[in-house]
Design a protein around this motif. Structure first.
Motif, short mmCIF file in Angstrom:
data_model
loop_
_atom_site.label_atom_id
_atom_site.label_comp_id
_atom_site.label_asym_id
_atom_site.label_seq_id
_atom_site.Cartn_x
_atom_site.Cartn_y
_atom_site.Cartn_z
N VAL A 332 -14.04 -1.97 1.72
CA VAL A 332 -13.14 -2.17 2.86
C VAL A 332 -11.76 -1.67 2.45
CG1 VAL A 332 -12.12 -3.81 4.47
CG2 VAL A 332 -14.41 -4.22 3.60
N THR A 333 -11.23 -0.74 3.23
CA THR A 333 -9.90 -0.18 2.99
C THR A 333 -8.97 -0.69 4.08
OG1 THR A 333 -10.80 1.77 1.90
CG2 THR A 333 -8.59 1.95 2.82
N PRO A 341 0.75 -1.30 -0.19
CA PRO A 341 -0.52 -1.52 -0.89
C PRO A 341 -0.37 -1.75 -2.40
CG PRO A 341 -0.82 0.17 0.75
CD PRO A 341 0.65 -0.16 0.75
N HIS A 342 0.58 -1.06 -3.04
CA HIS A 342 0.78 -1.29 -4.47
C HIS A 342 1.27 -2.71 -4.74
CE1 HIS A 342 1.16 3.31 -5.00
NE2 HIS A 342 -0.03 2.91 -5.40
N GLU A 351 -3.48 -13.16 -9.47
CA GLU A 351 -4.51 -14.14 -9.14
C GLU A 351 -5.85 -13.80 -9.79
OE1 GLU A 351 -3.99 -16.92 -7.06
OE2 GLU A 351 -1.86 -16.37 -7.17
N GLY A 352 -5.87 -12.76 -10.65
CA GLY A 352 -7.10 -12.37 -11.32
C GLY A 352 -8.01 -11.48 -10.50
N ILE A 353 -7.47 -10.91 -9.41
CA ILE A 353 -8.29 -10.11 -8.50
C ILE A 353 -7.92 -8.64 -8.66
CG2 ILE A 353 -8.89 -9.68 -6.09
CD1 ILE A 353 -8.07 -12.64 -5.57
N ALA A 354 -8.91 -7.81 -8.95
CA ALA A 354 -8.70 -6.38 -9.17
C ALA A 354 -9.15 -5.60 -7.94
CB ALA A 354 -9.47 -5.91 -10.40
N ILE A 355 -8.19 -4.96 -7.27
CA ILE A 355 -8.51 -4.04 -6.18
C ILE A 355 -7.82 -2.71 -6.49
CG2 ILE A 355 -8.71 -5.90 -4.47
CD1 ILE A 355 -6.01 -4.74 -3.29
N ARG A 356 -8.05 -1.71 -5.65
CA ARG A 356 -7.41 -0.41 -5.82
C ARG A 356 -6.36 -0.21 -4.74
NH1 ARG A 356 -7.90 3.73 -9.70
NH2 ARG A 356 -8.95 1.90 -10.54
N ALA A 357 -5.25 0.44 -5.11
CA ALA A 357 -4.20 0.78 -4.13
C ALA A 357 -3.70 2.18 -4.42
CB ALA A 357 -3.07 -0.23 -4.20
N GLY A 358 -3.39 2.93 -3.36
CA GLY A 358 -2.89 4.28 -3.53
C GLY A 358 -3.50 5.19 -2.49
N HIS A 359 -3.51 6.50 -2.81
CA HIS A 359 -4.11 7.46 -1.87
C HIS A 359 -5.57 7.73 -2.20
CE1 HIS A 359 -3.62 10.47 -5.02
NE2 HIS A 359 -2.31 10.32 -5.00
N HIS A 360 -6.09 7.13 -3.29
CA HIS A 360 -7.52 7.19 -3.63
C HIS A 360 -8.01 8.63 -3.83
CE1 HIS A 360 -7.31 3.02 -2.38
NE2 HIS A 360 -6.95 3.41 -1.17
N CYS A 361 -7.13 9.50 -4.29
CA CYS A 361 -7.46 10.93 -4.46
C CYS A 361 -7.93 11.53 -3.14
CB CYS A 361 -8.53 11.12 -5.54
SG CYS A 361 -7.97 10.66 -7.19
N CYS A 362 -7.31 11.11 -2.06
CA CYS A 362 -7.65 11.60 -0.72
C CYS A 362 -6.38 11.77 0.11
CB CYS A 362 -8.60 10.61 -0.01
SG CYS A 362 -10.26 10.57 -0.68
N GLN A 363 -5.44 12.57 -0.38
CA GLN A 363 -4.18 12.72 0.33
C GLN A 363 -4.33 13.36 1.71
OE1 GLN A 363 -1.92 14.56 -2.95
NE2 GLN A 363 -0.55 12.80 -2.86
N PRO A 364 -5.20 14.36 1.89
CA PRO A 364 -5.38 14.87 3.26
C PRO A 364 -5.87 13.80 4.24
CG PRO A 364 -6.17 16.48 1.70
CD PRO A 364 -5.88 15.24 0.91
N LEU A 365 -6.76 12.91 3.77
CA LEU A 365 -7.24 11.84 4.63
C LEU A 365 -6.12 10.84 4.93
CD1 LEU A 365 -9.41 10.33 6.18
CD2 LEU A 365 -10.15 9.29 4.01
N MET A 366 -5.28 10.53 3.93
CA MET A 366 -4.15 9.64 4.17
C MET A 366 -3.25 10.21 5.26
SD MET A 366 -4.50 6.97 2.19
CE MET A 366 -6.30 7.09 2.24
#
Length: 407
Positions: A332-333, A341-342, A351-366
């Motif tokens: 889920v994004t 997001p950062h 809180e011990g929770i690891a998620i990803r934030a950023g452009h996810h190597c998909c700048q054209p999609l962003m």
């Protein structure tokens, strides 16, 4: 075996981060490794570390058997016709670049078309962008539907008799959308082109049958499917691999070397110059054994339940926007209007929770989504509804914090 029992097989998950039990929700970036994989790699280094294909001594034979045995496991995992069609690489990125440099650069020219989409990971975007520049080919994009999905109709309208290559991700690493690669491959082949599939986000989660998909090339990585980092696979149809030139030259990939010319080994070793990624391949073989012991159908069903539950819970948070279609893979994004997001990821980490934030190597999609970055929670076979509950609770806390800051 349920998710809680499976979780116990992953040593890294049994720890606390910042005083909280680790909730790992970043498997789309890299999955964690079960003891079976860790022990397989450890056993290679402890008991039969040796180079492959070269030595006739016992350790060399054991290492070669382990390495080539892993290739056979990959062959059956993706249902390739023969092991000659399975090339070990450093990962999906390397595999796609092999196709770009070894095939497309030599068989695509001015006036030809390369078709991709704006959803692609940079690994399946930049190689084709650069090949178009080098060859004079035209780079085209299949238009996206309103939810970011790719329809067969849009592909049909974009692909023409001039289209020599179509490259498409099977599953989007941002939207979770599952793309109609089989149907698109049929269109491509009808026009005489070649279909390249980025399977990095598919192989860990869905049953993959390259013969049924009828793709010409399929790339994936070990580290996203409970295997080691640094090992990946390029599947290619024999007739195309035989036409391709090697991208790396050196030992092991040669047949005969003269002063002014050389000839190459037969498939698959033609593309595996130098000492290969032996431990990685053996670890990937162990990961395939592990994933198949759980079952791809069971993994898919588990992730479908998790992502449905997650979307239901997340939609209760005011100001949180989810991107992508309803039917999706296990991620889920989202964005949350009070916070970058950062900042969301940073607060969740406390809180011990690891998620990803950023452009996810998909700048054209962003750019297409009209955002600079997003947050992403991604699930795998070891995640539970309790992990999602922890995520939702922490997001509500994050929202309240940033709401107070900006009020």
């Amino acid at each position: 075996m349920n998710a809680k029992e499976i979780r116990e097989l992953f040593p890294i998950l049994n720890q606390k981060v910042n005083g909280h039990p680790l909730v790992y929700l970043d498997s789309a970036a890299t999955s964690q490794k079960p003891v079976q994989v860790i022990e397989a790699v450890d056993r290679y280094y402890r008991e039969y570390n040796s180079n492959v294909h070269r030595g006739v001594h016992t350790l060399g034979t054991l290492a070669t058997d382990g390495y080539e045995g892993a290739r056979e496991k990959v062959r059956t995992f993706i249902n390739a016709k023969e092991t000659a069609e399975v090339i070990f690489t450093r990962g999906t990125t390397t595999s796609l670049n092999f196709v770009a440099q070894g095939y497309a650069r030599n068989f695509i020219g001015e006036g030809d078309e390369i078709v991709i989409t704006e959803v692609e990971h940079h690994s399946n975007f930049i190689p084709w962008q650069q090949i178009a520049k080098l060859t004079g080919a035209t780079l085209k994009f299949i238009p996206l539907a309103e939810d970011g999905t790719i329809t067969v109709e849009a592909a049909e309208q974009t692909i023409t008799p001039n289209t020599k290559l179509v490259a498409m991700g099977y599953v989007s690493n941002v939207l979770g959308s599952i793309n109609p690669v089989k149907e698109v491959a049929q269109i491509v082949h009808r026009h005489g082109g070649v279909m390249v599939v980025d399977g990095a986000q598919a192989a860990p989660h869905l049953k993959v049958d390259v013969q049924e998909l009828d793709c010409d090339f399929f790339a994936f990585s070990g580290h996203k499917m409970a295997g080691p980092t640094g090992i990946g696979v390029l599947y290619g149809k024999r007739r195309l691999l035989e036409k391709m030139e090697p991208v790396e030259y050196g030992g092991e990939m040669i047949d005969f070397v003269d002063l002014y010319d050389s000839t190459w080994k037969e498939l698959p070793w033609k593309f595996e110059g130098g000492t290969p990624i032996i431990a990685g391949a053996i670890g990937l073989g162990a990961a395939i054994d592990f994933v198949e012991s759980i079952g791809l159908d069971a993994i898919r069903d588990h992730e479908r339940k998790l992502v449905t539950y997650a979307m239901e819970q997340l939609r209760e948070i005011e100001g949180l926007k989810i991107y992508g279609p309803e039917e999706r893979s296990g991620l889920v994004t989202f964005t949350m209007n009070e916070a970058h997001p950062h900042d969301i990821a940073t607060v969740l980490d406390t809180e011990g929770i690891a998620i990803r934030a950023g452009h996810h190597c998909c700048q054209p999609l962003m750019k297409w989504l009209k955002v600079s970055s997003t947050a992403r929670a991604s699930f795998y076979l070891y995640n539970t509804e309790e992990d999602i509950d922890a995520l939702v609770k922490a997001l509500i806390k994050t929202k309240e914090y940033f709401g107070n800051v900006f009020s």
